[in-house]
Design an enzyme around this catalytic site. Sequence first.
Site, short mmCIF file in Angstrom:
data_model
loop_
_atom_site.label_atom_id
_atom_site.label_comp_id
_atom_site.label_asym_id
_atom_site.label_seq_id
_atom_site.Cartn_x
_atom_site.Cartn_y
_atom_site.Cartn_z
N THR A 125 51.26 50.20 43.00
CA THR A 125 51.50 49.51 44.19
C THR A 125 52.22 48.17 44.28
O THR A 125 52.15 47.52 43.10
CB THR A 125 50.08 49.16 45.11
OG1 THR A 125 50.43 48.29 46.08
CG2 THR A 125 49.24 48.56 44.08
N TYR A 147 41.96 44.45 45.00
CA TYR A 147 42.82 45.84 45.10
C TYR A 147 43.84 45.74 43.89
O TYR A 147 43.93 46.45 43.14
CB TYR A 147 43.25 45.99 46.24
CG TYR A 147 44.18 46.84 46.50
CD1 TYR A 147 43.93 48.44 46.11
CD2 TYR A 147 45.55 46.99 46.77
CE1 TYR A 147 44.65 49.66 45.97
CE2 TYR A 147 46.43 47.94 46.91
CZ TYR A 147 46.13 49.26 46.54
OH TYR A 147 46.92 50.21 46.54
P1 NAD Z 1 44.05 57.83 50.51
O1 NAD Z 1 42.89 57.10 50.38
O2 NAD Z 1 44.36 58.87 51.48
O3 NAD Z 1 43.93 58.71 49.02
C1 NAD Z 1 43.37 58.67 47.75
C2 NAD Z 1 42.36 59.60 47.35
O4 NAD Z 1 41.73 59.18 46.30
C3 NAD Z 1 41.25 59.89 48.64
O5 NAD Z 1 41.38 61.03 49.34
C4 NAD Z 1 39.96 59.69 47.68
O6 NAD Z 1 38.86 60.46 48.20
C5 NAD Z 1 40.50 60.02 46.46
N1 NAD Z 1 39.71 59.13 45.28
C6 NAD Z 1 39.42 58.18 45.56
N2 NAD Z 1 38.66 57.68 44.33
C7 NAD Z 1 38.52 59.06 43.36
C8 NAD Z 1 37.69 59.12 42.34
N3 NAD Z 1 36.96 58.36 41.86
N4 NAD Z 1 37.64 60.41 42.00
C9 NAD Z 1 38.48 61.37 42.68
N5 NAD Z 1 39.20 61.37 44.03
C10 NAD Z 1 39.22 59.85 44.36
O7 NAD Z 1 45.14 56.68 50.14
P2 NAD Z 1 46.58 56.99 49.91
O8 NAD Z 1 47.14 55.74 50.95
O9 NAD Z 1 47.29 58.30 49.92
O10 NAD Z 1 46.97 56.22 48.57
C11 NAD Z 1 47.22 57.20 47.42
C12 NAD Z 1 47.73 56.20 46.06
O11 NAD Z 1 48.87 55.56 46.59
C13 NAD Z 1 46.73 55.37 45.72
O12 NAD Z 1 46.75 55.22 44.39
C14 NAD Z 1 47.09 54.03 46.36
O13 NAD Z 1 46.94 52.81 45.49
C15 NAD Z 1 48.75 54.00 46.18
N6 NAD Z 1 49.44 53.40 47.23
C16 NAD Z 1 49.52 53.74 48.70
C17 NAD Z 1 50.21 53.00 49.42
C18 NAD Z 1 50.07 53.21 51.03
O14 NAD Z 1 50.98 52.56 51.82
N7 NAD Z 1 49.43 53.90 51.50
C19 NAD Z 1 51.03 51.76 49.00
C20 NAD Z 1 51.00 51.74 47.56
C21 NAD Z 1 50.31 52.20 46.98
#
Ligand code: NAD
Length: 312
Positions: A125, A147
């Site tokens: 991120t 985070y």
């Molecule tokens: P999200 O919460 O929709 O998806 C993450 C998923 O990971 C969830 O469904 C959760 O149940 C699962 N998860 C968490 N811990 C777990 C574990 N221990 N075992 C199995 N599953 C687990 O989030 P998102 O927005 O889709 O983000 C996805 C990735 O992208 C993350 O790594 C996040 O840090 C990164 N990210 C997202 C954004 C954004 O704007 N959404 C920006 C930068 C980085």
Amino acid sequence: MNRCLVTGAAGFIGSHLCEALCARGHEVIGLDAFIPYYPRPVKERNLTALLGQARFAFHEADLRTAELAPLIAGCDTIFHLAAMPGLMKSWTDFELYESCNIYGTQRLLDAARQSPIKQFIHISTSSVYGQEATQGEEMPLQPFSPYGITKLAGENLCRAYGANFALPFTILRYFSVYGPRQRPDMGYFKLINDLIQGSTFTLFGDGAQTRSNTYVADAVAATVLAMEQCAVSLGQTFNVGGGEIVSLNEVIALLEEITGQRARLDRQPARPGDQRHTAANIAKARRLLGYDPHTSLAEGLQAQVMWQQAQG
Ligand code: NAD
């Protein structure tokens, strides 16, 4: 065609990635633990288009406890998206962020290094940079929230496994992803919801904070390119952002135009950990991966509004 493991498959971005991989003919194993950060039925709905597809198999499993070797067996590529996202809760629920984002990542890396995978694509991120994220990948890493600290630790684990065990990794740093299925805790989701329902949106900060918004299909395109361009992406870190940089005030005005509603704002001070300016420098991803984000903010927000309206 590759056999891919996608962690966080039921999440916002993970579910779109699984769909894109299946559409390109890859075999996909999706893993998710349905961590109750937002409601399970929302995540189950994210999987609707995937369940029933011959190329997709889903496993409900927690990276912190599951036996991971059988899930990785035979995989060419691992896309690691599972994480506790969003920074506010990381101040109050640090143990969950630490265990999912660091310990879960370490367990996955350890299982991966014992398997002949071609590539481990780790999703990170812009929060690893800190309050300002406005330059290239060489910018100092000074995360400004718990985070961001746990996500930087995840990156560093990849580098340690790469250096010690020749684990073939690539790191992608996403910048503020939006679009259909956006997490309900995210700002644009809340703002659109409040505009649709005529309720008050809490605006933290003066609204002049800028974001390098990335439409979800563009973030997914970069992620698939990292696999397809494996020869050049191994060992590399890439910023993944959209083309436009706008302030929150500009986004509010645009959403007012799209929805035909006037936003009611409750102005509050910026929260601890909030980033001030993000402006993704994506020159490296453009040069090495051929990444070319093409969704305008107006198009992307329109698609998200239509999706939220359809949710009722
Ligand atoms: P999200 O919460 O929709 O998806 C993450 C998923 O990971 C969830 O469904 C959760 O149940 C699962 N998860 C968490 N811990 C777990 C574990 N221990 N075992 C199995 N599953 C687990 O989030 P998102 O927005 O889709 O983000 C996805 C990735 O992208 C993350 O790594 C996040 O840090 C990164 N990210 C997202 C954004 C954004 O704007 N959404 C920006 C930068 C980085």
